[in-house]
Design a protein around this motif. Structure first.
Motif, PDB file in Angstrom:
ATOM      1  N   ARG A 102      44.052  15.088   7.452  1.00  0.00           N
ATOM      2  CA  ARG A 102      45.120  14.085   7.376  1.00  0.00           C
ATOM      3  C   ARG A 102      46.469  14.770   7.202  1.00  0.00           C
ATOM      4  O   ARG A 102      47.470  14.348   7.794  1.00  0.00           O
ATOM      5  N   VAL A 103      46.504  15.818   6.378  1.00  0.00           N
ATOM      6  CA  VAL A 103      47.739  16.573   6.202  1.00  0.00           C
ATOM      7  C   VAL A 103      48.167  17.204   7.532  1.00  0.00           C
ATOM      8  O   VAL A 103      49.346  17.167   7.906  1.00  0.00           O
ATOM      9  N   ARG A 104      47.199  17.766   8.243  1.00  0.00           N
ATOM     10  CA  ARG A 104      47.520  18.414   9.531  1.00  0.00           C
ATOM     11  C   ARG A 104      48.136  17.435  10.515  1.00  0.00           C
ATOM     12  O   ARG A 104      49.105  17.767  11.216  1.00  0.00           O
ATOM     13  N   ARG A 105      47.601  16.211  10.573  1.00  0.00           N
ATOM     14  CA  ARG A 105      48.128  15.212  11.524  1.00  0.00           C
ATOM     15  C   ARG A 105      49.579  14.872  11.203  1.00  0.00           C
ATOM     16  O   ARG A 105      50.409  14.752  12.111  1.00  0.00           O
ATOM     17  N   VAL A 106      49.894  14.714   9.909  1.00  0.00           N
ATOM     18  CA  VAL A 106      51.275  14.397   9.541  1.00  0.00           C
ATOM     19  C   VAL A 106      52.191  15.581   9.836  1.00  0.00           C
ATOM     20  O   VAL A 106      53.304  15.415  10.350  1.00  0.00           O
ATOM     21  N   LEU A 107      51.734  16.792   9.541  1.00  0.00           N
ATOM     22  CA  LEU A 107      52.538  17.974   9.860  1.00  0.00           C
ATOM     23  C   LEU A 107      52.826  18.043  11.362  1.00  0.00           C
ATOM     24  O   LEU A 107      53.940  18.398  11.767  1.00  0.00           O
ATOM     25  N   SER A 108      51.831  17.702  12.143  1.00  0.00           N
ATOM     26  CA  SER A 108      52.025  17.719  13.611  1.00  0.00           C
ATOM     27  C   SER A 108      53.074  16.687  14.018  1.00  0.00           C
ATOM     28  O   SER A 108      53.881  16.943  14.922  1.00  0.00           O
ATOM     29  N   GLU A 109      53.066  15.537  13.357  1.00  0.00           N
ATOM     30  CA  GLU A 109      54.087  14.514  13.653  1.00  0.00           C
ATOM     31  C   GLU A 109      55.469  15.033  13.289  1.00  0.00           C
ATOM     32  O   GLU A 109      56.439  14.829  14.011  1.00  0.00           O
ATOM     33  N   TRP A 110      55.564  15.716  12.144  1.00  0.00           N
ATOM     34  CA  TRP A 110      56.853  16.272  11.741  1.00  0.00           C
ATOM     35  C   TRP A 110      57.311  17.335  12.751  1.00  0.00           C
ATOM     36  O   TRP A 110      58.486  17.393  13.103  1.00  0.00           O
ATOM     37  N   ALA A 111      56.379  18.161  13.183  1.00  0.00           N
ATOM     38  CA  ALA A 111      56.736  19.234  14.123  1.00  0.00           C
ATOM     39  C   ALA A 111      57.207  18.659  15.450  1.00  0.00           C
ATOM     40  O   ALA A 111      58.091  19.227  16.109  1.00  0.00           O
ATOM     41  N   ALA A 112      56.642  17.528  15.847  1.00  0.00           N
ATOM     42  CA  ALA A 112      56.990  16.935  17.150  1.00  0.00           C
ATOM     43  C   ALA A 112      58.258  16.095  17.092  1.00  0.00           C
ATOM     44  O   ALA A 112      58.841  15.787  18.140  1.00  0.00           O
ATOM     45  N   ALA A 113      58.672  15.714  15.909  1.00  0.00           N
ATOM     46  CA  ALA A 113      59.851  14.848  15.789  1.00  0.00           C
ATOM     47  C   ALA A 113      61.100  15.618  16.203  1.00  0.00           C
ATOM     48  O   ALA A 113      61.228  16.818  15.979  1.00  0.00           O
ATOM     49  N   SER A 114      62.018  14.917  16.851  1.00  0.00           N
ATOM     50  CA  SER A 114      63.240  15.565  17.310  1.00  0.00           C
ATOM     51  C   SER A 114      64.207  15.781  16.147  1.00  0.00           C
ATOM     52  O   SER A 114      64.124  15.114  15.133  1.00  0.00           O
TER      53      SER A 114
END
Length: 465
Positions: free
Chosen positions: A453-465
């Motif tokens: 779950r942490v990884r998925r949120v980190l991925s969202e943060w990384a993809a955010a502009s």
């Protein structure tokens, strides 16, 4: 025959009342003695409840003795009244003496009860529970005042019959004790404080100041600053710079519990998250540029980072290493897992908060632990400077979020708009209020698969502009 017939009935009633009155008076004295015998053991489980029950029984029995004595007096006629007067008087004296002492003991016990309940009310997690606790405390105080009045009446009755007798003097002393206790109990209610305390000693979490100040900005709550500590001037400067001078009041005892403020803040965010965040940023950060002392410090630390990391998106990894609730501290094993997870999602981990004693910084991480101990962040404007630290990282150096164990230090940046994940072994009732209210604020319970779950949120943060 007609004039003599009723007398045996009347006398029988009188004798029955006399027996009842004397019996109740003796029982009342016995119940009171049994209660007072427990005085040294009231701290042990169940004893105070037993003590209170015996006091109530003594009062009920003594009141019953007075009522029976009055019925006896009403039933007696002529020479029987003269003969029974001494017996009635003895019953009344005994009952009034017992009542004076029992009401004094009850008033003193009420003082204890109101004090304990007021402390519970002060610590209540919600305003509703706090107000309910104080209502119940006031009901106890009202009972203490009623007992003080009853004790005073009994003392006056005894003094009217024999003002210098030992019994009268003892009753007056008991009435005085009851009055003192009732006044002290009333002062507890009068000292109630509706403000929230901005704590400034090292025994309290530094981050809780964000909650208190935010509750004042968003809901107009009153604040008092803990006086006489090293952090007191800095707290006052921060609150005045935030435009909260009108919300400050002199420090008094019995304030509201700071834990209530998270719900107050959540309520404002649920009503209008954008407005709440704008108001807090304006109050906490002001409209002036971040001073060079702060930006220069951050820039220099990032310049020391391994090549290529200073320009990439970053995540704060918070470390908690404290003596209060040490079971909540960050573990090295979890920190290493999180550091690796952050890097595998293409982000740069920036360590902040406390530092592990004797441990090296994980490879690939930027070390900004204990930044708040640097003189740059220890001046009069320290609280605003610390928030500016986070804001400069976000606006200039690609900071996209923060992650760590539950620690109030994270919550200032979260209120300023930094996406946040906090890790906990079980749902945090207090901070759960912000989940779904404060934008980007997430709770991650350490259950099976929580790192995914942490990884998925980190991925969202990384993809955010």
């Amino acid at each position: 025959m007609r004039t003599e017939g009723p007398e045996p009935v009347c006398m029988g009633v009188a004798f029955a009342e006399a027996d009842a009155a004397q019996h109740l008076e003796r029982e009342a004295a016995g119940s009171l003695d049994a209660a007072l015998a427990l005085a040294t053991t009231l701290h042990t489980p169940g004893q105070r409840e037993r003590y209170r029950g015996l006091l109530e029984r003594a009062i009920e029995q003594a009141d019953g003795a007075l009522a029976a004595a009055e019925q006896e007096r009403a039933a007696l006629q002529g020479h029987e009244l003269a003969a029974g007067r001494e017996r009635i008087l003895a019953t009344r004296v005994g009952a009034h003496a017992t009542l004076a002492r029992a009401h004094a003991a009850r008033a003193e016990d009420a003082l204890h009860g109101a004090g304990q309940l007021s402390l519970s009310a002060q610590r209540a997690p919600t305003r509703e529970a706090c107000d309910d606790g104080w209502r119940r405390a006031e009901a106890i105080v009202t009972g203490a005042e009623a007992s003080a009045r009853a004790a005073a009446i009994c003392a006056t009755e005894l003094e009217a019959g024999s003002p210098r007798s030992r019994v009268a003097r003892a009753a007056r002393a008991a009435a005085h004790r009851a009055e003192v206790a009732a006044r002290a109990a009333r002062r507890i209610i009068e000292e109630r404080n509706h403000a929230y305390t901005f704590h400034t000693d090292n025994g309290f979490s530094f981050g809780e100041g964000w909650y208190v100040a935010a509750a004042a900005v968003l809901a107009g709550e009153a604040i008092q600053i803990e006086p006489g500590n090293a952090g007191t001037p800095q707290a006052e400067a921060f609150l005045r710079d935030a435009g909260l001078s009108d919300h400050l009041q002199a420090y008094r005892s019995r304030p509201r519990a700071v834990k209530q403020t998270t719900e107050i803040v959540a309520r404002a965010f649920r009503a209008d998250p954008s407005s709440a965040q704008r108001r807090l940023r304006a109050a906490f950060l002001g409209d002036v540029p971040i001073p060079e002392s702060v930006t220069g410090w951050v820039n220099r630390r990032l310049a020391e980072a391994p090549a290529g990391r200073s320009s990439r998106k970053k995540v704060l990894l918070w470390i908690r290493e404290g003596s209060h609730h040490p079971h909540r501290n960050t573990t090295l094993a979890e920190l290493l897992e999180l550091t690796d997870l952050v890097q595998r999602t293409g982000l740069v981990p920036v360590l902040t908060g406390d530092a592990f004693r004797g441990e090296q910084v994980p490879e690939g991480a930027v070390d900004m632990t204990l930044f708040w101990k640097d003189p740059t962040f220890r001046q009069l404007d320290m609280r605003r400077a610390q928030l500016q630290f986070f804001d400069h990282l976000r606006r200039t150096h690609g900071l996209v979020g923060q992650l760590g164990v539950t620690t109030a230090g994270m919550d200032g940046p979260a209120l300023m708009g930094l996406p946040t994940m906090y890790l906990t072994d079980a749902t945090n009732v207090r901070m759960r209020e912000w989940v779904g209210a404060v934008p980007g604020y997430k709770e991650v319970v350490r259950e099976g698969g929580y790192l995914e779950r942490v990884r998925r949120v980190l991925s969202e943060w990384a993809a955010a502009s």
